[in-house]
Design a protein around this motif. Structure first.
Motif, PDB file in Angstrom:
ATOM      1  N   ARG A 139      17.804  42.512  14.096  1.00 41.93           N
ATOM      2  CA  ARG A 139      18.201  41.737  12.915  1.00 41.93           C
ATOM      3  C   ARG A 139      16.989  41.559  11.994  1.00 41.93           C
ATOM      4  N   PHE A 143      11.951  35.025   8.831  1.00 38.76           N
ATOM      5  CA  PHE A 143      10.976  34.090   9.401  1.00 38.76           C
ATOM      6  C   PHE A 143      10.544  34.475  10.809  1.00 38.76           C
ATOM      7  N   CYS A 144      11.194  35.495  11.381  1.00 39.73           N
ATOM      8  CA  CYS A 144      11.107  35.666  12.831  1.00 39.73           C
ATOM      9  C   CYS A 144      10.128  36.757  13.262  1.00 39.73           C
ATOM     10  N   PRO A 147      11.078  40.526  16.476  1.00 43.08           N
ATOM     11  CA  PRO A 147      11.110  41.997  16.401  1.00 43.08           C
ATOM     12  C   PRO A 147       9.696  42.618  16.360  1.00 43.08           C
ATOM     13  N   GLN A 181      18.083  38.231  22.785  1.00 43.50           N
ATOM     14  CA  GLN A 181      17.758  37.652  21.483  1.00 43.50           C
ATOM     15  C   GLN A 181      19.051  37.485  20.682  1.00 43.50           C
TER      16      GLN A 181
HETATM   17  S1  SF4 Z   1      15.552  37.060  17.415  1.00 41.34           S
HETATM   18 FE1  SF4 Z   1      17.088  35.794  16.332  1.00 41.34          FE
HETATM   19  S2  SF4 Z   1      15.976  34.911  14.608  1.00 41.34           S
HETATM   20 FE2  SF4 Z   1      14.726  36.650  15.376  1.00 41.34          FE
HETATM   21  S3  SF4 Z   1      15.356  38.451  14.149  1.00 41.34           S
HETATM   22 FE3  SF4 Z   1      16.646  38.402  15.985  1.00 41.34          FE
HETATM   23  S4  SF4 Z   1      18.520  37.255  15.387  1.00 41.34           S
HETATM   24 FE4  SF4 Z   1      16.921  36.833  13.845  1.00 41.34          FE
END
Ligand code: SF4
Length: 435
Positions: A139, A143-144, A147, A181
């Protein structure tokens, strides 16, 4: 890692001072988690006795290994997040001595396919087990850092997971908690369409002795009709879903690069509740994202008030270098972030209390996890371990039993009650017959 070490003849020692090898599984997701990991490593490094070895494993090590060693000089070994299965080799290498070069920094080579080693990749705690069905994420959430740390999603083969659930059933596990995740993305890389219901169907059929299957971390927009129908038709699939929404204002969600169609999100939540009255919905929100205005936050507050989630967590934005949101900076002052987090949690606390009060007088099956001082502690279908509430039950009930509990009291997060003796007798008799 624990399973591999135990199989190799190592013995688990819960007291750090007595252990020969200390292994810290770090988290590098957000700043508070990094700080906690470094703090733990430092504390252990300072208390190390001669000959004791300290190994840093996990996400923080994966992404910032060199920095971890710089900040904590007493570390003897490093092992990256996707190389956990090399832990025995790392420990043996370090114990054999050798120069500082004996330190290991194992990068994220492809390693998820290690199932042939026959290790059940579930973390079992009492009668519950977490089962990781995939690792990594594809995804685009701005903010994450996950990945960046873990790479794209890699699903574990369906037949391997089904076999692991069978093993857990043999071990006496009552509840299996599926994690990844993004659990709703399961099987995409294996060519499966809507793979999660397919996986669940196979697990339900293969392990009739597992009483509860619980789903965490669903992605908004990826909860299919088929999944909802399956959950509604299978009592062993708990009417519980954790779907992190992160925000409720479309503009913020767009800046986050998250699904921003709130109408669709509302429809999914309604569909879940219609299909499963009493459904426990959990979500998490992120406040203080760059540019979040008071009006945008107010919309989030209104959404929370309207949706009346059963469980809710709130995080403040943590600036993560290298993520897509980096160019947006970190514009909301720390005290405003914290104030928004507090206001949202306070709003939810009242909702949670009212939701809980609605259960007084009802009977819920409760999985007992332990007892202390004539009280037993357990969880109902509404409670995932550690993140949600508990049910405090009068009297001592053996851990691992699922008992009918009549709810007599409600607090903001927890419930209290007593075992329905007659019903329990019937449940125990039925279980004995099954055995
Ligand atoms: S782990 Fe969760 S918050 Fe991070 S990119 Fe994947 S879906 Fe988005």
């Amino acid at each position: 890692m624990a399973a591999l070490l135990l199989r190799d003849g190592f013995v688990a020692e819960p007291h750090a001072g007595r252990a020969d090898v200390l292994i810290v599984n770090t988290c590098g997701f957000i700043a508070p988690a990094r700080d906690e990991s470094i703090e733990t490593l430092r504390r252990l490094a300072e208390g190390k006795r001669p000959g004791q070895l300290l190994i840093a494993a996990g996400c923080l090590t994966q992404r910032y290994g060199t920095e971890v060693v710089r900040q904590v000089p007493g570390i003897d070994g490093l092992i990256g997040t996707r190389r956990w299965m090399d832990i025995v080799e790392v420990v043996r290498g370090l114990r054999a001595g050798g120069p500082p070069a004996a330190r290991y920094l194992l990068p994220a080579a492809e390693t998820v396919g290690v199932d042939e080693r026959g290790v059940v990749r579930a973390a079992v705690a009492g009668a519950s087990a977490y089962l990781k069905i995939a690792d990594g994420c594809r995804r685009p959430c701005a903010f994450c850092a996950i990945p960046l740390i873990k790479g794209t999603a890699v699903s574990r083969p369906l037949e391997v997971l089904v076999e692991e659930v069978r093993q857990l059933e043999i071990q006496g596990v009552r509840e299996v908690i599926l994690i990844a995740q993004d659990t709703t993305d399961y099987g995409h890389d294996l060519g499966l369409r809507d793979g999660l219901p397919t996986l669940l169907e196979a697990m339900l059929a293969a392990a009739p002795g597992i009483d509860w299957f619980r789903l965490l971390y669903a992605y908004p927009g990826a909860v299919s009709h088929r999944l909802i129908d399956l959950m509604a038709s299978q009592p062993r699939l708990l009417p519980y879903l954790d779907m992190p929404l992160q925000h409720a204002h479309p503009a913020v969600l767009r800046r986050m690069r998250r699904p921003a169609n709130m109408e669709a999100v509302r429809r999914t939540l309604e569909r879940l509740r219609q299909a499963m009255p009493g459904m426990a919905l959990r979500t998490t929100f992120l406040v203080g994202y760059p540019g979040e205005t008071e009006a945008e936050f107010d919309e989030l507050m209104a959404f929370v008030a309207a949706m009346r989630f059963d469980r809710l967590g709130v995080f403040t934005f943590s600036f993560e270098p290298g993520t897509a949101s980096e160019p947006l900076g970190d514009t909301v002052p720390a005290e405003v972030k914290e104030d928004r987090r507090r206001r949202l949690m306070e709003r939810q606390q009242q909702i949670s209390l009212e939701n809980n009060q609605a259960f007084v007088g009802r009977t819920l099956p409760v999985l007992i996890e332990g007892c202390d001082n004539s009280l037993s502690l357990g969880r109902s279908y509404r409670d995932a371990p550690e993140i949600d509430g508990i049910v405090v039950v009068e009297g001592e009930v053996p851990a691992g039993e699922i008992v009918p509990v009549r709810i007599s009291g409600a607090m903001a997060y927890d419930l209290t009650g007593t075992v329905e003796r007659e019903q329990r007798r019937l449940v125990v008799a039925a279980a004995a017959e099954h055995t």
